[in-house]
Design an enzyme around this catalytic site. Sequence first.
Site, PDB file in Angstrom:
ATOM      1  N   GLU A   1      -1.148 129.578  33.983  1.00  0.00           N
ATOM      2  CA  GLU A   1      -0.180 128.577  33.507  1.00  0.00           C
ATOM      3  C   GLU A   1      -0.699 127.155  33.697  1.00  0.00           C
ATOM      4  O   GLU A   1      -0.488 126.293  32.842  1.00  0.00           O
ATOM      5  CB  GLU A   1       1.185 128.778  34.177  1.00  0.00           C
ATOM      6  N   THR A  15      -1.157 134.589  41.859  1.00  0.00           N
ATOM      7  CA  THR A  15      -2.179 133.534  41.800  1.00  0.00           C
ATOM      8  C   THR A  15      -2.791 133.484  40.409  1.00  0.00           C
ATOM      9  O   THR A  15      -3.015 132.405  39.854  1.00  0.00           O
ATOM     10  CB  THR A  15      -3.262 133.747  42.874  1.00  0.00           C
TER      11      THR A  15
END
Length: 173
Positions: A114, A108
Amino acid sequence: MLRRLTLGLAAALLPLAGVAVAAPADAAPTVVTVHYSASGITHYSAEVVQAVKNWDTRLKNVQLVAGGSATITLHETNGGGSYTTTDGHGHGQIYIDRQQVAQGFDPTRILTHEFGHNLGLADDYSGPCSEVMSGHGPGTACKNAIPSAAEVAEADANFANGFTPALAQHTVR
């Protein structure tokens, strides 16, 4: 009453004459919708949903939504590290590395990090665990996947003027 009617009529007709009428200062900003596709994710679907929620519950100017005409697509890899190819303004390819997760890095946190690149944020590997953009810098013990207030503010500022066309993309880890 006549004064109010005159002002209202003027406000309605001025834009037709090419005169701009400013929006009230307290008007809510336009929320930019950025669509993503997680069809390339087989192992981390719940983590994608949580990473998106970690951003969406904090952002004011941008919302991440699954489906639609996706400008961000997610993929899984097996080796090479997690990374993003992005223009930093809502267009990109996110890659999550299964080997990196097997080493103990939180999926997560990786995905939130990202997505942060796709929202225009840069890496800060020397940063503390409380910053998701510190990435793998704090090590595998760091499980924080909640963006800091400063990271949220920066992402909001990046979308304050709306969604821009795709720019040249670059790779960030």
